[in-house]
Design an enzyme around this catalytic site. Structure first.
Site, PDB file in Angstrom:
ATOM      1  N   CYS A  65       0.852  -1.188   0.000  1.00 44.32           N
ATOM      2  CA  CYS A  65       0.000   0.000   0.000  1.00 44.32           C
ATOM      3  C   CYS A  65       0.888   1.238   0.000  1.00 44.32           C
ATOM      4  O   CYS A  65       1.791   1.356   0.835  1.00 44.32           O
ATOM      5  CB  CYS A  65      -0.910  -0.023   1.224  1.00 44.32           C
ATOM      6  SG  CYS A  65      -1.909   1.471   1.397  1.00 44.32           S
ATOM      7  N   CYS A  68       0.224   3.061   3.620  1.00 40.11           N
ATOM      8  CA  CYS A  68       0.574   2.511   4.940  1.00 40.11           C
ATOM      9  C   CYS A  68       1.574   1.366   4.858  1.00 40.11           C
ATOM     10  O   CYS A  68       1.918   0.788   5.892  1.00 40.11           O
ATOM     11  CB  CYS A  68      -0.678   2.053   5.680  1.00 40.11           C
ATOM     12  SG  CYS A  68      -1.372   0.504   5.047  1.00 40.11           S
ATOM     13  N   CYS A 117      -5.491   0.686   6.225  1.00 37.83           N
ATOM     14  CA  CYS A 117      -5.681   2.143   6.269  1.00 37.83           C
ATOM     15  C   CYS A 117      -6.952   2.602   5.558  1.00 37.83           C
ATOM     16  O   CYS A 117      -7.291   3.779   5.631  1.00 37.83           O
ATOM     17  CB  CYS A 117      -4.469   2.865   5.693  1.00 37.83           C
ATOM     18  SG  CYS A 117      -4.332   2.798   3.892  1.00 37.83           S
ATOM     19  N   CYS A 137      -8.208  -5.316 -10.168  1.00 38.92           N
ATOM     20  CA  CYS A 137      -7.812  -4.251 -11.099  1.00 38.92           C
ATOM     21  C   CYS A 137      -7.450  -3.038 -10.241  1.00 38.92           C
ATOM     22  O   CYS A 137      -8.327  -2.402  -9.645  1.00 38.92           O
ATOM     23  CB  CYS A 137      -8.976  -3.950 -12.042  1.00 38.92           C
ATOM     24  SG  CYS A 137      -8.586  -2.728 -13.293  1.00 38.92           S
TER      25      CYS A 137
HETATM   26 FE    FE Z   1      -2.943   0.970   3.432  1.00 36.86          FE
END
Ligand code: FE
Length: 146
Positions: A65, A68, A117, A137
């Site tokens: 991510c 985070c 997050c 996707c």
């Molecule tokens: Fe995250």
């Protein structure tokens, strides 16, 4: 291995517990993220197809991510889907992704977001490759490969 029925169950009845939670105000996210990351992760925008960082990129690594740093996808689950965005057939763990029904733009889709997050990633569809049949996707702006 997650399948479409698992995704429907999570979106309907609730998602698996995340390994941890990261909660920040929108002002804090805006200060931390680039404008392009903020628009996708926090405002559910979609980046342009094809002209994004990971669409045609198949280097080995872990896709985390961008907000985070939670590991979300592994390069071994990435495949060529001709969609214009990076596509994966499985998340790196069952609790990594949060699923939610999304009927914006008059479409009935399932939104995929970071379970730690809450950042918007993209959508998941049931037209992916066997055996799982899933296609995540995902916006490149939501990801950072390491
Ligand atoms: Fe995250």
């Amino acid at each position: 291995m997650l399948r479409w029925k698992d995704v429907l169950i999570f979106a309907t009845y609730g998602n698996p517990e995340p390994p941890r939670r990261v909660e920040k105000t929108e002002a804090e996210w805006e200060a931390q993220l680039t404008p392009a990351q903020f628009r996708v992760l926090r405002q559910q925008h979609t980046e342009p197809p094809y002209r994004n960082a990971y669409c045609r990129s198949y280097e080995p690594g872990v896709y985390r991510c961008a907000a985070c740093a939670t590991p979300l996808f592994d390069s071994t689950a990435k495949y060529h889907a001709i969609s214009g965005w990076p596509s994966f057939t499985q998340p790196s763990s069952k609790g990594a992704i949060r699923y939610r029904f999304d009927s914006s733009h008059r479409l009935h889709r399932i939104e995929a977001s970071c379970n730690v997050c809450g950042g918007h990633l993209g959508h998941v569809f049931n037209d992916g490759p066997a055996p799982a049949g899933l296609r995540y996707c995902i916006n490149s702006e939501s990801l950072r490969r390491e």
